[in-house]
Design an enzyme around this catalytic site. Sequence first.
Site, mmCIF file in Angstrom:
data_model
loop_
_atom_site.group_PDB
_atom_site.id
_atom_site.type_symbol
_atom_site.label_atom_id
_atom_site.label_comp_id
_atom_site.label_asym_id
_atom_site.label_seq_id
_atom_site.Cartn_x
_atom_site.Cartn_y
_atom_site.Cartn_z
ATOM 1 N N GLU A 1 55.948 41.030 44.960
ATOM 2 C CA GLU A 1 56.717 39.839 45.332
ATOM 3 C C GLU A 1 57.943 39.674 44.422
ATOM 4 O OE1 GLU A 1 54.180 36.361 45.684
ATOM 5 O OE2 GLU A 1 55.528 35.418 47.107
ATOM 6 N N LYS B 1 56.908 32.038 57.579
ATOM 7 C CA LYS B 1 56.374 30.661 57.542
ATOM 8 C C LYS B 1 57.070 29.820 58.605
ATOM 9 C CE LYS B 1 55.720 30.202 52.583
ATOM 10 N NZ LYS B 1 56.286 29.549 51.417
ATOM 11 N N HIS C 1 36.692 58.688 44.366
ATOM 12 C CA HIS C 1 36.032 59.170 45.582
ATOM 13 C C HIS C 1 36.689 58.591 46.825
ATOM 14 C CE1 HIS C 1 32.680 60.950 43.297
ATOM 15 N NE2 HIS C 1 33.048 60.024 42.426
HETATM 16 O O1 PA5 Z 1 54.492 33.644 43.341
HETATM 17 C C1 PA5 Z 1 54.702 32.738 44.125
HETATM 18 O O2 PA5 Z 1 55.572 31.880 43.923
HETATM 19 C C2 PA5 Z 1 53.874 32.576 45.374
HETATM 20 O O3 PA5 Z 1 53.021 33.637 45.596
HETATM 21 C C3 PA5 Z 1 53.044 31.292 45.282
HETATM 22 O O4 PA5 Z 1 52.146 31.380 44.227
HETATM 23 C C4 PA5 Z 1 52.293 31.028 46.590
HETATM 24 O O5 PA5 Z 1 53.181 31.044 47.667
HETATM 25 C C5 PA5 Z 1 51.595 29.682 46.530
HETATM 26 O O6 PA5 Z 1 52.510 28.674 46.274
HETATM 27 P P1 PA5 Z 1 52.070 27.233 45.826
HETATM 28 O O7 PA5 Z 1 51.398 27.326 44.511
HETATM 29 O O8 PA5 Z 1 53.351 26.453 45.759
HETATM 30 O O9 PA5 Z 1 51.137 26.698 46.880
#
Ligand code: PA5
Length: 424
Positions: free
Chosen positions: A271, A413, A300
């Site tokens: 990410e 989203k 394995h």
């Molecule tokens: O790294 C990030 O920002 C995302 O993966 C968030 O952790 C994820 O989208 C969850 O977001 P939130 O904590 O605002 O619900």
Amino acid sequence: MAINIQLPTFDRSQARYQQDFLEDKFTSFKNTVNNPNIGFFNIINDESLVTECQEIYQQHKKRVKCFVQIGIGGSSLGPEMLTSAINNSGVQFLYINNIDPDELFEQLASITNIHETLFYFVSKSGGTAETMASFAIITNWLKDQGITQKELPSYYVFGTDPTKSDMLNLGRELGISCISVPTNVGGRFSVLTPVGFLPAIFAGQDLTSLLAGAKETRESILNNKLEENSLFLLASYLDELKSQGVNQTIFMPYSSKLRNLSFWFVQLWAESLGKKYSLDQKEVNQGLTPIPAYGATDQHSQMQLFMEGPYDKVFFMLEVENFQHDYSLENCFGTPSLVKLSHYTLAQLMKAEFQGTLTALTEAKRPFVHFKMNKNCEHNLGALILFFESLTALMGHYLNIDPFDQPGVEAGKKYAFEWLARKR
Ligand code: PA5
């Protein structure tokens, strides 16, 4: 540093290993971690975050035998990694981190006593659809079992941005304790904040040790000479490999207890580093693809591909030198495969498989980095966590992208909500 990192021998004549280049990266890294909007590196010194969590723990410790964390992405992967690595308390942990109705049904059914359960809802933004959906369902489920809205503060804790979020407002309205997910720490960098602290305390972990390990890493990153500084040398090595077409990173601890460290790393790496645009807004489609694995099990499974497939992978091999338990393989059977094992212990077999794989990788000319921790403990985990968070931030400079945003997940989203709106 608590973690020993064995890097390969580099061709130091390359510019990317030379002092000027490394100094330039060091300056960029320091600018990043001293930017008040990017808190992951310095937040480890903020004692107040630990205190907030300890206060919650004191309120609930006598009754809680089951800890349910509801969150997704960074609000779940880090805590799950921590409590599966070390659980000294015997508290049962459940992570509700998806919206699969069948899984949720099973998870709720596995809660045998609501009065011994604490539900920790974590959303930094405070409005994530998956987490809020689970909130609605769990609240209805508790209501069906006679728990009124007034009683929710005895069962619920919220973790969210302390300045502005729907969850914060809801918490205030319902009288639910809200602990802080610092505004300047992004979700996937948030395990060393109350996101991970609260479950870690309930798992009986020593937070002072966890943070001491992280602080040790911080000091060595900032103070080690650049020509010996593992963080900067490793980033340059990954950059060199990338220029040769090696753009996949296998994360492979030889430990089941650390298996979730691989999944935590996957989110952090993917990410943060997978980005369409460079910092100067050119379309670059950058990224280093993480691959989760764990030994010896994946020997394995995925190892065949890793050893003989395309030359596009580098391994982060993590060795745990000492296990807490061990078993003798001594036995009274004459079967050759059992006789062969009978002089050793299980931990020795694990070590042999780890060492054997390193030798095979060397022979097959597959690049790897050997990380070694003397044992799976809070101190070493804290050290590892801050090292990989720092490496991710630094790789952002090498790839010339912003590792702290995630624009690529927004479109999905938006279309999901459009789809729902059409269904009404
Ligand atoms: O790294 C990030 O920002 C995302 O993966 C968030 O952790 C994820 O989208 C969850 O977001 P939130 O904590 O605002 O619900």
